[in-house]
Design a protein around this motif. Structure first.
Motif, PDB file in Angstrom:
ATOM      1  N   ALA A  86       4.740  16.296  67.068  1.00 20.27           N
ATOM      2  CA  ALA A  86       3.571  17.184  67.012  1.00 20.27           C
ATOM      3  C   ALA A  86       2.431  16.643  67.874  1.00 20.27           C
ATOM      4  O   ALA A  86       1.721  17.412  68.535  1.00 20.27           O
ATOM      5  CB  ALA A  86       3.114  17.354  65.565  1.00 20.27           C
ATOM      6  N   LYS A  90       0.703  18.504  71.072  1.00 21.73           N
ATOM      7  CA  LYS A  90      -0.738  18.713  71.209  1.00 21.73           C
ATOM      8  C   LYS A  90      -1.242  18.166  72.545  1.00 21.73           C
ATOM      9  O   LYS A  90      -2.083  18.788  73.206  1.00 21.73           O
ATOM     10  CB  LYS A  90      -1.482  18.030  70.058  1.00 21.73           C
ATOM     11  CG  LYS A  90      -1.266  18.659  68.696  1.00 21.73           C
ATOM     12  CD  LYS A  90      -1.967  17.837  67.620  1.00 21.73           C
ATOM     13  CE  LYS A  90      -1.683  18.375  66.232  1.00 21.73           C
ATOM     14  NZ  LYS A  90      -2.319  17.534  65.174  1.00 21.73           N
ATOM     15  N   ARG A 322       3.459  28.973  73.001  1.00 22.46           N
ATOM     16  CA  ARG A 322       2.089  29.024  72.488  1.00 22.46           C
ATOM     17  C   ARG A 322       1.531  30.447  72.524  1.00 22.46           C
ATOM     18  O   ARG A 322       0.857  30.875  71.587  1.00 22.46           O
ATOM     19  CB  ARG A 322       1.193  28.069  73.277  1.00 22.46           C
ATOM     20  CG  ARG A 322       1.480  26.603  73.021  1.00 22.46           C
ATOM     21  CD  ARG A 322       0.362  25.723  73.551  1.00 22.46           C
ATOM     22  NE  ARG A 322       0.291  25.736  75.001  1.00 22.46           N
ATOM     23  CZ  ARG A 322       0.925  24.886  75.789  1.00 22.46           C
ATOM     24  NH1 ARG A 322       1.705  23.944  75.265  1.00 22.46           N
ATOM     25  NH2 ARG A 322       0.789  24.937  77.094  1.00 22.46           N
ATOM     26  N   ARG A 325       3.012  32.334  69.733  1.00 22.41           N
ATOM     27  CA  ARG A 325       2.436  31.921  68.445  1.00 22.41           C
ATOM     28  C   ARG A 325       1.096  32.588  68.216  1.00 22.41           C
ATOM     29  O   ARG A 325       0.812  33.059  67.105  1.00 22.41           O
ATOM     30  CB  ARG A 325       2.270  30.394  68.434  1.00 22.41           C
ATOM     31  CG  ARG A 325       1.648  29.847  67.153  1.00 22.41           C
ATOM     32  CD  ARG A 325       2.572  30.056  65.983  1.00 22.41           C
ATOM     33  NE  ARG A 325       1.997  29.598  64.735  1.00 22.41           N
ATOM     34  CZ  ARG A 325       1.280  30.361  63.908  1.00 22.41           C
ATOM     35  NH1 ARG A 325       1.028  31.631  64.214  1.00 22.41           N
ATOM     36  NH2 ARG A 325       0.809  29.869  62.786  1.00 22.41           N
ATOM     37  N   GLU A 370       7.157  23.753  64.009  1.00 22.55           N
ATOM     38  CA  GLU A 370       6.171  24.818  63.832  1.00 22.55           C
ATOM     39  C   GLU A 370       6.817  26.084  63.289  1.00 22.55           C
ATOM     40  O   GLU A 370       6.253  26.769  62.442  1.00 22.55           O
ATOM     41  CB  GLU A 370       5.471  25.111  65.163  1.00 22.55           C
ATOM     42  CG  GLU A 370       4.280  26.041  65.025  1.00 22.55           C
ATOM     43  CD  GLU A 370       3.355  25.987  66.219  1.00 22.55           C
ATOM     44  OE1 GLU A 370       2.476  26.869  66.303  1.00 22.55           O
ATOM     45  OE2 GLU A 370       3.502  25.079  67.055  1.00 22.55           O
ATOM     46  N   GLU A 373       7.262  25.593  59.627  1.00 20.27           N
ATOM     47  CA  GLU A 373       6.041  25.835  58.860  1.00 20.27           C
ATOM     48  C   GLU A 373       5.821  27.322  58.637  1.00 20.27           C
ATOM     49  O   GLU A 373       5.430  27.755  57.544  1.00 20.27           O
ATOM     50  CB  GLU A 373       4.852  25.232  59.593  1.00 20.27           C
ATOM     51  CG  GLU A 373       4.862  23.713  59.646  1.00 20.27           C
ATOM     52  CD  GLU A 373       3.739  23.158  60.497  1.00 20.27           C
ATOM     53  OE1 GLU A 373       2.970  23.986  61.052  1.00 20.27           O
ATOM     54  OE2 GLU A 373       3.624  21.922  60.608  1.00 20.27           O
TER      55      GLU A 373
END
Length: 459
Positions: A86, A90, A322, A325, A370, A373
């Motif tokens: 993670a 980032k 991204r 998302r 992700e 989650e």
């Protein structure tokens, strides 16, 4: 296209003196730029690391108007497992990476052998902004000064290998922040607490082609790699030093990046060139001659590296993931993940791509985490999700019933029914369930009823 910006600050990275510099970087990233990342490794050994990180986040939010997220990378072990994946994700996604105070040698030890150095180099080659100050700035050169060990512990002056990110953009330097430090008062603490004697000793040990590049306190050297320009901003100046000879560029001046190397070459040959004055044994405060803005260079800007094909594919799929998302497009997220997996499989036989395979695998694992989650949120019991809201509505309904405002009570109940919540009243209270059969608070009714005084709870 994300600009390639490297901002080096001698100190004051969270002081009012550098607000304007930070804002200029953020403005270049555009109004829709994602949050940046605070790389907290340099001060990760300090017991107040969380406080330092919080102050930096607050500074950027309040003074710069930009959001920073803390990487949570205080030691190398933080990169182990899903949490490490993670962090790498980032770092890859952040348009701006900021790092500041602490210990350069500590940071280098934690980053050694990890994906952090190549990913920082990736920002400068393919797009991104790095703002490194103080201790973090010390790590950028071909070598660095072990400040704590020399100044505080008393070890012999020496160089240790740095990240060597600057040589990749044409600056083979030992970067020294706090160049004009004067905290010592009666003793020399210039040159990041080295003083003249120790710096002179170390200069003789620099690798071939290398030279010292000093950045004063509360001063920034802003490098635009796409334009090939170097701008000095803040309260002081930037010094090019070769074997005790110095040329200085003052705040407010802009020059081609190549001019820094030209100044060093002039100093090495015994003269300062055309834009600065240097004399043998001159102090670091030797003044500049003609403004650097008047200097033209025939050398082109630092070319934007397209990078290896695999790295380009990894970055494209990260951007796709991204974007999906943000749009809550789960199918798009899955598609990007599978496409990245296909790329890694296709390149797995190429033994020369090992670093990039590690980079891609870390990104792939972060994508999976992700999605996991999101799946966990979707798998939650819906009564747990909506329960607090239903209970609030029933509390308001109960108040209306006690006050004999039956129309209001009916309206609350009808609205709940319309949303798929069935309510059943009994002398023991109200029970409810979702229309799919999920039950909460006891028995359920088969349908809604109008309010009747007879159904009111006895006082």
């Amino acid at each position: 296209m994300t600009p390639r910006l490297l901002t080096i600050m001698g100190s004051g990275e969270t002081a009012p003196t550098m607000v304007k510099v930070h804002r200029s970087v953020v403005e270049r990233l555009g109004p829709d730029a994602a949050p940046g990342l605070l790389l907290d490794t340099p001060f990760g050994f300090q017991t107040n690391a969380a406080e330092i990180a919080a102050r930096a986040v607050t500074y950027f939010g309040d003074s710069v108007g930009y959001s920073l997220e803390v990487a949570g990378l205080r030691r190398a072990e933080d990169l182990d497992g899903p949490g490490g994946d993670a962090i790498i994700a980032k770092l890859a996604a952040a348009p701006l990476v900021f790092a500041g105070p602490g210990s350069p040698t500590y940071a280098l030890r934690q980053w050694q052998g990890t994906l952090v150095p190549p990913m920082l180099a990736e920002k400068l080659a393919l797009g991104g902004a790095l703002t490194f100050a103080s201790a973090a700035a010390l790590t950028l050169g071909v070598v660095t000064v072990p400040v704590y060990e020399v100044y505080k512990v008393g070890e012999d002056p020496r160089w240790v290998p740095g990240l060597d990110l600057l040589d990749g953009i044409g600056l083979p330097v030992a970067l020294i922040p706090h160049y004009d430090n004067a905290e010592g008062g009666t003793h020399d603490t210039r040159f990041c607490y080295l003083g003249e004697d120790r710096l002179a000793l170390l200069e003789r040990e620099l690798p071939d082609r290398s030279f010292v590049l000093g950045v004063d306190e509360h001063t920034a050297l802003a490098l635009d790699l796409d334009a090939g320009t170097a701008t000095v901003a803040g309260h002081g100046g930037v010094t090019v030093r070769v074997q005790g000879r110095s040329a200085r560029v003052e705040a407010g001046e802009t020059m081609p990046m190549a001019r820094i190397v030209e100044l060093a070459a002039g100093l090495a040959s015994g003269h300062a060139g055309t834009s600065a004055t240097a004399t043998a044994g001159a102090p670091a405060t030797a003044t500049a001659g003609a403004p650097a803005t008047a200097v033209e260079s025939e050398r082109p800007p630092v070319p934007r590296d397209e990078g290896p094909p695999l790295l380009g594919a990894i970055r494209r799929q990260e951007e796709t993931f991204r974007a999906a998302r943000v749009a809550s497009d789960v199918a798009g997220m899955v598609e990007a993940l599978l496409a990245l997996d296909d790329e890694l499989w296709a390149w797995s036989a190429d033994t020369l791509q090992s670093d990039f395979l590690d980079r891609g695998r870390a990104s792939l694992r972060a994508m999976v985490a992700e999605l996991g989650e999101l799946a966990a949120l979707g798998a939650r019991d819906p009564t747990v999700v909506v329960g607090p809201f239903v209970e609030l509505a029933l509390t308001l309904r109960e108040s209306a019933r006690r006050e004999r405002r039956f129309d209001d009570a009916d309206a609350v109940r009808d609205r709940l029914v319309a949303l798929g919540v069935e309510v059943n009243d009994s002398p023991a209270g109200s029970a409810w369930r979702l229309s799919n059969g999920d039950v909460s608070n006891g028995d359920v009714s088969n349908g809604a009823q109008r309010e009747d005084p007879a159904n009111l709870p006895k006082p």
